[in-house]
Design a protein around this motif. Structure first.
Motif, PDB file in Angstrom:
ATOM      1  N   GLY A 123      42.430  80.090 113.117  1.00  0.00           N
ATOM      2  CA  GLY A 123      43.329  81.231 113.124  1.00  0.00           C
ATOM      3  C   GLY A 123      42.745  82.612 112.952  1.00  0.00           C
ATOM      4  O   GLY A 123      43.479  83.598 113.036  1.00  0.00           O
ATOM      5  N   SER A 124      41.445  82.772 112.736  1.00  0.00           N
ATOM      6  CA  SER A 124      40.874  84.093 112.459  1.00  0.00           C
ATOM      7  C   SER A 124      40.284  84.725 113.721  1.00  0.00           C
ATOM      8  O   SER A 124      39.932  84.039 114.673  1.00  0.00           O
ATOM      9  N   TYR A 125      40.179  86.072 113.691  1.00  0.00           N
ATOM     10  CA  TYR A 125      39.505  86.836 114.749  1.00  0.00           C
ATOM     11  C   TYR A 125      40.036  86.482 116.137  1.00  0.00           C
ATOM     12  O   TYR A 125      39.304  86.092 117.040  1.00  0.00           O
ATOM     13  N   VAL A 126      41.326  86.645 116.317  1.00  0.00           N
ATOM     14  CA  VAL A 126      41.971  86.286 117.592  1.00  0.00           C
ATOM     15  C   VAL A 126      41.448  87.154 118.730  1.00  0.00           C
ATOM     16  O   VAL A 126      41.052  86.651 119.790  1.00  0.00           O
ATOM     17  N   VAL A 127      41.437  88.472 118.548  1.00  0.00           N
ATOM     18  CA  VAL A 127      41.001  89.385 119.612  1.00  0.00           C
ATOM     19  C   VAL A 127      39.538  89.137 119.962  1.00  0.00           C
ATOM     20  O   VAL A 127      39.139  89.206 121.135  1.00  0.00           O
ATOM     21  N   MET A 128      38.743  88.831 118.944  1.00  0.00           N
ATOM     22  CA  MET A 128      37.314  88.609 119.164  1.00  0.00           C
ATOM     23  C   MET A 128      37.068  87.457 120.139  1.00  0.00           C
ATOM     24  O   MET A 128      36.118  87.493 120.927  1.00  0.00           O
ATOM     25  N   ARG A 129      37.925  86.474 120.133  1.00  0.00           N
ATOM     26  CA  ARG A 129      37.717  85.312 121.006  1.00  0.00           C
ATOM     27  C   ARG A 129      37.847  85.701 122.482  1.00  0.00           C
ATOM     28  O   ARG A 129      37.051  85.253 123.313  1.00  0.00           O
ATOM     29  N   PHE A 130      38.846  86.503 122.790  1.00  0.00           N
ATOM     30  CA  PHE A 130      39.001  86.949 124.168  1.00  0.00           C
ATOM     31  C   PHE A 130      37.828  87.850 124.582  1.00  0.00           C
ATOM     32  O   PHE A 130      37.327  87.759 125.712  1.00  0.00           O
ATOM     33  N   PHE A 131      37.380  88.678 123.643  1.00  0.00           N
ATOM     34  CA  PHE A 131      36.239  89.554 123.927  1.00  0.00           C
ATOM     35  C   PHE A 131      34.974  88.736 124.176  1.00  0.00           C
ATOM     36  O   PHE A 131      34.148  89.103 125.035  1.00  0.00           O
ATOM     37  N   MET A 132      34.816  87.621 123.451  1.00  0.00           N
ATOM     38  CA  MET A 132      33.614  86.795 123.619  1.00  0.00           C
ATOM     39  C   MET A 132      33.547  86.193 125.019  1.00  0.00           C
ATOM     40  O   MET A 132      32.457  86.041 125.578  1.00  0.00           O
ATOM     41  N   ILE A 133      34.690  85.826 125.581  1.00  0.00           N
ATOM     42  CA  ILE A 133      34.681  85.304 126.952  1.00  0.00           C
ATOM     43  C   ILE A 133      34.189  86.380 127.920  1.00  0.00           C
ATOM     44  O   ILE A 133      33.374  86.118 128.813  1.00  0.00           O
ATOM     45  N   LEU A 134      34.681  87.598 127.726  1.00  0.00           N
ATOM     46  CA  LEU A 134      34.231  88.714 128.575  1.00  0.00           C
ATOM     47  C   LEU A 134      32.754  88.995 128.368  1.00  0.00           C
ATOM     48  O   LEU A 134      31.994  89.177 129.341  1.00  0.00           O
ATOM     49  N   LEU A 135      32.321  89.045 127.113  1.00  0.00           N
ATOM     50  CA  LEU A 135      30.936  89.382 126.803  1.00  0.00           C
ATOM     51  C   LEU A 135      29.970  88.329 127.321  1.00  0.00           C
ATOM     52  O   LEU A 135      28.957  88.646 127.961  1.00  0.00           O
ATOM     53  N   LEU A 136      30.284  87.058 127.060  1.00  0.00           N
ATOM     54  CA  LEU A 136      29.411  85.983 127.524  1.00  0.00           C
ATOM     55  C   LEU A 136      29.406  85.908 129.049  1.00  0.00           C
ATOM     56  O   LEU A 136      28.351  85.716 129.666  1.00  0.00           O
ATOM     57  N   GLY A 137      30.587  86.051 129.653  1.00  0.00           N
ATOM     58  CA  GLY A 137      30.651  86.024 131.113  1.00  0.00           C
ATOM     59  C   GLY A 137      29.816  87.124 131.741  1.00  0.00           C
ATOM     60  O   GLY A 137      29.117  86.898 132.737  1.00  0.00           O
ATOM     61  N   PHE A 138      29.846  88.317 131.141  1.00  0.00           N
ATOM     62  CA  PHE A 138      29.039  89.430 131.651  1.00  0.00           C
ATOM     63  C   PHE A 138      27.552  89.156 131.461  1.00  0.00           C
ATOM     64  O   PHE A 138      26.742  89.384 132.371  1.00  0.00           O
ATOM     65  N   ALA A 139      27.172  88.650 130.282  1.00  0.00           N
ATOM     66  CA  ALA A 139      25.756  88.354 130.021  1.00  0.00           C
ATOM     67  C   ALA A 139      25.234  87.274 130.966  1.00  0.00           C
ATOM     68  O   ALA A 139      24.090  87.335 131.435  1.00  0.00           O
ATOM     69  N   PHE A 140      26.090  86.296 131.288  1.00  0.00           N
ATOM     70  CA  PHE A 140      25.675  85.209 132.177  1.00  0.00           C
ATOM     71  C   PHE A 140      25.436  85.679 133.604  1.00  0.00           C
ATOM     72  O   PHE A 140      24.780  84.975 134.384  1.00  0.00           O
ATOM     73  N   LEU A 141      25.954  86.849 133.958  1.00  0.00           N
ATOM     74  CA  LEU A 141      25.725  87.363 135.314  1.00  0.00           C
ATOM     75  C   LEU A 141      24.249  87.597 135.591  1.00  0.00           C
ATOM     76  O   LEU A 141      23.820  87.585 136.756  1.00  0.00           O
ATOM     77  N   PHE A 142      23.458  87.806 134.544  1.00  0.00           N
ATOM     78  CA  PHE A 142      22.034  88.100 134.711  1.00  0.00           C
ATOM     79  C   PHE A 142      21.154  86.863 134.570  1.00  0.00           C
ATOM     80  O   PHE A 142      19.934  86.951 134.662  1.00  0.00           O
ATOM     81  N   VAL A 143      21.782  85.713 134.330  1.00  0.00           N
ATOM     82  CA  VAL A 143      21.038  84.456 134.214  1.00  0.00           C
ATOM     83  C   VAL A 143      20.803  83.902 135.615  1.00  0.00           C
ATOM     84  O   VAL A 143      21.696  83.965 136.471  1.00  0.00           O
ATOM     85  N   PRO A 144      19.630  83.351 135.894  1.00  0.00           N
ATOM     86  CA  PRO A 144      19.332  82.838 137.245  1.00  0.00           C
ATOM     87  C   PRO A 144      20.360  81.813 137.729  1.00  0.00           C
ATOM     88  O   PRO A 144      20.872  81.002 136.951  1.00  0.00           O
ATOM     89  N   ASN A 145      20.621  81.846 139.007  1.00  0.00           N
ATOM     90  CA  ASN A 145      21.616  80.945 139.598  1.00  0.00           C
ATOM     91  C   ASN A 145      21.246  79.476 139.455  1.00  0.00           C
ATOM     92  O   ASN A 145      22.125  78.619 139.372  1.00  0.00           O
ATOM     93  N   LYS A 146      19.958  79.168 139.455  1.00  0.00           N
ATOM     94  CA  LYS A 146      19.558  77.764 139.403  1.00  0.00           C
ATOM     95  C   LYS A 146      20.018  77.101 138.102  1.00  0.00           C
ATOM     96  O   LYS A 146      20.312  75.893 138.081  1.00  0.00           O
ATOM     97  N   ILE A 147      20.103  77.885 137.033  1.00  0.00           N
ATOM     98  CA  ILE A 147      20.583  77.338 135.758  1.00  0.00           C
ATOM     99  C   ILE A 147      22.063  76.996 135.871  1.00  0.00           C
ATOM    100  O   ILE A 147      22.507  75.923 135.430  1.00  0.00           O
ATOM    101  N   PHE A 148      22.830  77.886 136.484  1.00  0.00           N
ATOM    102  CA  PHE A 148      24.261  77.617 136.598  1.00  0.00           C
ATOM    103  C   PHE A 148      24.573  76.636 137.726  1.00  0.00           C
ATOM    104  O   PHE A 148      25.664  76.056 137.749  1.00  0.00           O
TER     105      PHE A 148
END
Length: 407
Positions: A123-148
């Motif tokens: 139940g804690s840090y509700v807004v943070m969870r949605f932000f983490m999806i955005l943050l991680l998704g953005f960071a993953f854009l720079f990870v090589p395609n072969k990993i994904f």
């Protein structure tokens, strides 16, 4: 959980400085839920947010990624520019990254729940969870395609885990459907013995079962004609044989709690699983139109049922082992399933919810960009087997484990 999450919040806020740091930190640290139903709803909204983000970023990716890719070159997601099908590559790898972020988040919450931090994880840090999806998704854009690309193959195979969880809910629904309609028949017989209403309800039950059996027959014939192959025969024929066998067992006097309608629901669902399995076969060019939309819709319905308090696998087995009859259900005796839902505030229940949502994110990823392989095909066959085995166990458990409760 506070210490684990507050650190990145504080670090991000400090970069803004002054008033902005305070506002940003308070925003990300805001939001909480205090009930089990609220925690389930929050997980559902996180899943919906990730799926919606996946769909949004898939709209004309070649257009909105052209400018950043011109600036940074062939890095991360921009490696798709050298692919033979640029748009398809973008859509697939964007889905891998967004849903991968969702998998990371749900797995993190799962680990917290298993580590004794279930209350904060739920139940804690509700807004943070949605932000983490955005943050991680953005960071993953720079990870090589072969990993994904590897992640996409893993997601396609491991999506079978969600199929098994979905099967549990389908089995539970089938039992409830039959019990509810049969309870109506019993109530009509008791209230109006000579009116024929009881026979009407019984006729409706038989008609529904007949429609489902007809659907099974039509789909089976379609698969034999549209996809004539060894793979089709190897999956479809055993599924039909086992399904018919379970149906015959369920309508015998020996299996007191079995029912025709319940078995036909399971047979129809097993045909759907056979179709899904065949789409993952590497040697088959089989991808029915509209299948992905149906998969996403079925996933959404399953998650809504889960958020609404649908039973777990243990509740289904408990239901069968206790042999709850329609008459008892109609009279208000609901076995231990209600207890399962009521006890959902514990860490184990929340951890199971997180595990199902992590598997659902993998399933959504495979629905958007399925990776055909022998592993994917094999694991989806295993999901068909597991689904039929779960229903079979629910039929025989009261006879095999007499006097034992699974609660």
């Amino acid at each position: 959980m506070g210490g684990l999450i507050s650190a990145p919040v504080s670090a991000a806020a400090s970069c803004l400085g002054g008033c902005g740091a305070v506002v940003f930190g308070q925003l990300l640290g805001s939001g909480s839920v205090s009930s089990d139903r609220g925690a389930r709803a929050l997980l559902l909204w996180l899943q919906f947010f990730a799926a919606l983000l996946t769909l949004l970023v898939s709209i004309d990716p070649k257009g909105w990624l052209s400018w950043p890719c011109d600036k940074i070159g062939d890095v991360g997601i921009c490696e798709c520019r050298s692919d033979s099908d640029v748009t398809s590559c973008y859509i697939s790898h964007l889905a891998f990254r967004v849903e991968g972020a969702a998998v990371v988040l749900f797995t993190f919450l799962l680990l917290l729940a298993c580590s004794g931090c279930s209350q904060g994880a739920a139940g804690s840090y509700v807004v943070m969870r949605f932000f983490m999806i955005l943050l991680l998704g953005f960071a993953f854009l720079f990870v090589p395609n072969k990993i994904f690309s590897v992640f996409g193959e893993v997601a396609s195979g491991m999506s079978a885990l969600f199929i098994v969880a979905q099967a549990v809910l389908v089995i539970d629904f089938a039992y409830k459907w039959n019990e509810t309609w049969y309870a109506y028949s019993l109530a009509a017989l008791r209230q109006s013995p000579g009116s024929g209403q009881a026979r009407t309800w019984q006729g409706i039950i038989l008609a529904a079962a007949g429609v489902l059996l007809s659907c099974v027959l039509v789909v089976s014939l379609w698969l034999f004609v549209a996809v004539p192959s060894t793979e089709t025969n190897a999956v479809l024929i055993p599924s039909l044989v086992v399904g018919v066998a379970l149906l015959l067992v369920s309508i015998t006097d020996w299996c007191e709690h079995g029912a025709l309608l319940t078995s036909t629901v399971v047979m129809a669902y097993s045909m759907w699983l056979v179709v899904e399995a065949l789409t993952g076969a590497p040697n088959l060019d089989f991808s029915p139109k509209g299948l992905r939309i149906v998969e996403l819709a079925a996933c959404l319905v399953t998650l809504f049922a889960l958020a609404g308090g649908a039973s777990s696998a243990r509740a289904v087995l408990t239901h069968a082992s206790e042999g709850v009859s329609p008459a008892r259900l109609e009279a208000g005796h609901h076995s231990t399933e209600d207890g399962e839902v009521a006890a959902g505030t514990n860490g184990w229940a929340f951890a199971m919810q997180c595990a199902v949502h992590a598997a659902a994110a993998l399933y959504i990823c495979s629905a958007v960009a399925l990776s055909k392989s022998a592993v994917t095909f094999g694991l989806r066959i295993a999901a068909v087997v597991a689904s039929l085995a779960l229903y079979g166990w629910s039929l025989v458990a009261p006879k095999v484990l007499t006097g034992r409760s699974f609660g």
